[in-house]
Motif scaffolding. Structure first.
Motif, PDB file in Angstrom:
ATOM      1  N   THR A  27       0.957  -1.309  -0.068  1.00  0.00           N
ATOM      2  CA  THR A  27      -0.006  -0.024  -0.010  1.00  0.00           C
ATOM      3  C   THR A  27       0.839   1.309   0.098  1.00  0.00           C
ATOM      4  O   THR A  27       1.727   1.662   0.968  1.00  0.00           O
ATOM      5  CB  THR A  27      -1.082   0.085   1.315  1.00  0.00           C
ATOM      6  OG1 THR A  27      -1.767  -0.908   1.173  1.00  0.00           O
ATOM      7  CG2 THR A  27      -1.617   1.080   1.331  1.00  0.00           C
ATOM      8  N   GLY A  33      -1.469   6.209   3.083  1.00  0.00           N
ATOM      9  CA  GLY A  33      -2.141   6.080   1.820  1.00  0.00           C
ATOM     10  C   GLY A  33      -1.417   7.079   0.831  1.00  0.00           C
ATOM     11  O   GLY A  33      -0.393   7.825   1.125  1.00  0.00           O
ATOM     12  N   LEU A  58      -0.643  -0.881  -4.376  1.00  0.00           N
ATOM     13  CA  LEU A  58      -2.099  -0.355  -4.125  1.00  0.00           C
ATOM     14  C   LEU A  58      -2.053   0.950  -3.768  1.00  0.00           C
ATOM     15  O   LEU A  58      -1.194   1.505  -2.683  1.00  0.00           O
ATOM     16  CB  LEU A  58      -2.780  -1.257  -2.863  1.00  0.00           C
ATOM     17  CG  LEU A  58      -4.097  -1.222  -2.414  1.00  0.00           C
ATOM     18  CD1 LEU A  58      -5.051  -1.218  -3.697  1.00  0.00           C
ATOM     19  CD2 LEU A  58      -4.476  -1.939  -1.165  1.00  0.00           C
ATOM     20  N   GLU A  60      -4.567   3.921  -2.157  1.00  0.00           N
ATOM     21  CA  GLU A  60      -5.643   4.163  -1.320  1.00  0.00           C
ATOM     22  C   GLU A  60      -5.789   5.643  -1.208  1.00  0.00           C
ATOM     23  O   GLU A  60      -4.980   6.057  -0.631  1.00  0.00           O
ATOM     24  CB  GLU A  60      -5.721   3.487  -0.156  1.00  0.00           C
ATOM     25  CG  GLU A  60      -6.056   1.751  -0.354  1.00  0.00           C
ATOM     26  CD  GLU A  60      -6.034   1.150   0.868  1.00  0.00           C
ATOM     27  OE1 GLU A  60      -6.543   0.169   0.675  1.00  0.00           O
ATOM     28  OE2 GLU A  60      -5.290   1.523   2.017  1.00  0.00           O
ATOM     29  N   TYR A  61      -6.904   6.295  -1.740  1.00  0.00           N
ATOM     30  CA  TYR A  61      -7.231   7.766  -1.347  1.00  0.00           C
ATOM     31  C   TYR A  61      -8.373   8.202  -1.694  1.00  0.00           C
ATOM     32  O   TYR A  61      -9.230   7.544  -2.224  1.00  0.00           O
ATOM     33  CB  TYR A  61      -5.910   8.546  -2.380  1.00  0.00           C
ATOM     34  CG  TYR A  61      -6.504   7.923  -3.887  1.00  0.00           C
ATOM     35  CD1 TYR A  61      -7.308   8.792  -4.827  1.00  0.00           C
ATOM     36  CD2 TYR A  61      -5.945   6.879  -4.379  1.00  0.00           C
ATOM     37  CE1 TYR A  61      -7.815   8.316  -5.947  1.00  0.00           C
ATOM     38  CE2 TYR A  61      -6.245   6.238  -5.765  1.00  0.00           C
ATOM     39  CZ  TYR A  61      -7.240   7.153  -6.432  1.00  0.00           C
ATOM     40  OH  TYR A  61      -7.443   6.839  -7.706  1.00  0.00           O
ATOM     41  N   LYS A  63     -11.122   9.881  -3.467  1.00  0.00           N
ATOM     42  CA  LYS A  63     -11.338   9.968  -4.966  1.00  0.00           C
ATOM     43  C   LYS A  63     -11.653  11.570  -5.414  1.00  0.00           C
ATOM     44  O   LYS A  63     -11.479  11.967  -6.597  1.00  0.00           O
ATOM     45  CB  LYS A  63     -11.993   8.997  -5.629  1.00  0.00           C
ATOM     46  CG  LYS A  63     -13.668   8.970  -5.344  1.00  0.00           C
ATOM     47  CD  LYS A  63     -14.245   7.833  -6.028  1.00  0.00           C
ATOM     48  CE  LYS A  63     -15.599   8.053  -5.491  1.00  0.00           C
ATOM     49  NZ  LYS A  63     -16.600   6.846  -6.289  1.00  0.00           N
ATOM     50  N   ASN A  92      -9.206   3.371  -4.695  1.00  0.00           N
ATOM     51  CA  ASN A  92      -8.495   2.288  -4.280  1.00  0.00           C
ATOM     52  C   ASN A  92      -8.199   1.373  -5.565  1.00  0.00           C
ATOM     53  O   ASN A  92      -8.846   0.337  -6.071  1.00  0.00           O
ATOM     54  CB  ASN A  92      -9.812   1.215  -3.506  1.00  0.00           C
ATOM     55  CG  ASN A  92      -9.273  -0.184  -2.913  1.00  0.00           C
ATOM     56  OD1 ASN A  92      -7.905  -0.147  -2.646  1.00  0.00           O
ATOM     57  ND2 ASN A  92     -10.044  -0.893  -2.814  1.00  0.00           N
ATOM     58  N   SER A  94      -5.385  -0.541  -8.017  1.00  0.00           N
ATOM     59  CA  SER A  94      -4.188  -1.466  -7.772  1.00  0.00           C
ATOM     60  C   SER A  94      -3.353  -1.560  -9.197  1.00  0.00           C
ATOM     61  O   SER A  94      -4.002  -1.402 -10.370  1.00  0.00           O
ATOM     62  CB  SER A  94      -4.457  -3.021  -7.404  1.00  0.00           C
ATOM     63  OG  SER A  94      -5.157  -3.602  -8.157  1.00  0.00           O
TER      64      SER A  94
END
Length: 197
Positions: A27, A33, A58, A60-61, A63, A92, A94
């Motif tokens: 991540t 993140g 990955l 993660e934030y 949007k 999210n 990847s």
């Protein structure tokens, strides 16, 4: 072949084909993140990890405030997202590493995110060549004398100098999770369903 034997054979084949995946999931930014809040140094974050082909990166934030843009090295350096390889914006996202090399990611949704440090260079080293086998011990003749080893072949490539890899940093070990791929899990679940426990 009986029905049970057929099922066992099928399960064995699936497990051999699938094997256990050694891929890790990283991540970006760890628990913080992909963000500009808190001024995360993504260069330091990436340098503390050991990435390999098959690993997943990955992002993660939120949007509403960020995106992920994969760009060239030049566009990474200039924070230019106008000619991207790929753009993600789900919050999210990847990216699975398919080859060794450098992968460059920036955020461009809001002005100056990349310039403020929301960019990461994922470096994936080439897989090292297999290690050479140790030299054979001299053969002992029936009389107890040691027979000399044959001379090295001139067509064989020279062996690289010995080196020992540096151990992975503890932080790289703790946040990477080893897992099975989705396809492997589907095959195993299907195979197990055949047994009707």
């Amino acid at each position: 072949m009986s029905q049970i034997d057929g099922k066992m054979f099928f399960l064995a084949v699936i497990l051999i084909i699938c094997g256990v995946s050694n891929a890790a999931v990283f991540t970006v930014g760890d628990s913080r993140g992909w963000t500009t809040v808190g001024h995360i140094n993504y260069k330091t974050w990436a340098a503390s990890k050991e990435f390999h082909v098959g690993d997943t990166i990955l992002f993660e934030y939120p949007k509403e405030f960020h995106n992920v843009v994969r760009v060239t090295h030049e566009n990474f350096n200039t924070c230019n997202g106008t000619s991207p390889y790929q753009v993600w914006n789900s919050g999210n996202d990847s990216f699975t590493i398919q080859n060794s090399g450098h992968y460059f990611f920036i955020s461009t949704l809001l002005e100056n995110q990349c310039e403020e440090g929301q960019k990461v260079d994922i470096r994936v080293p080439k897989t090292p060549p297999p290690k050479a086998s140790p030299p054979q011990s001299p053969a002992t003749s029936p009389s107890g004398n040691v027979a000399p080893l044959p001379p090295p072949s001139s067509s064989a490539p020279p062996l690289p100098p010995p080196s020992s890899p540096a151990p992975a940093p503890e932080s790289a070990k703790s946040d990477a999770t080893r897992s099975w791929s989705k396809l492997e899990l589907v095959f195993v679940a299907f195979s197990l369903s055949l047994f009707r426990f």
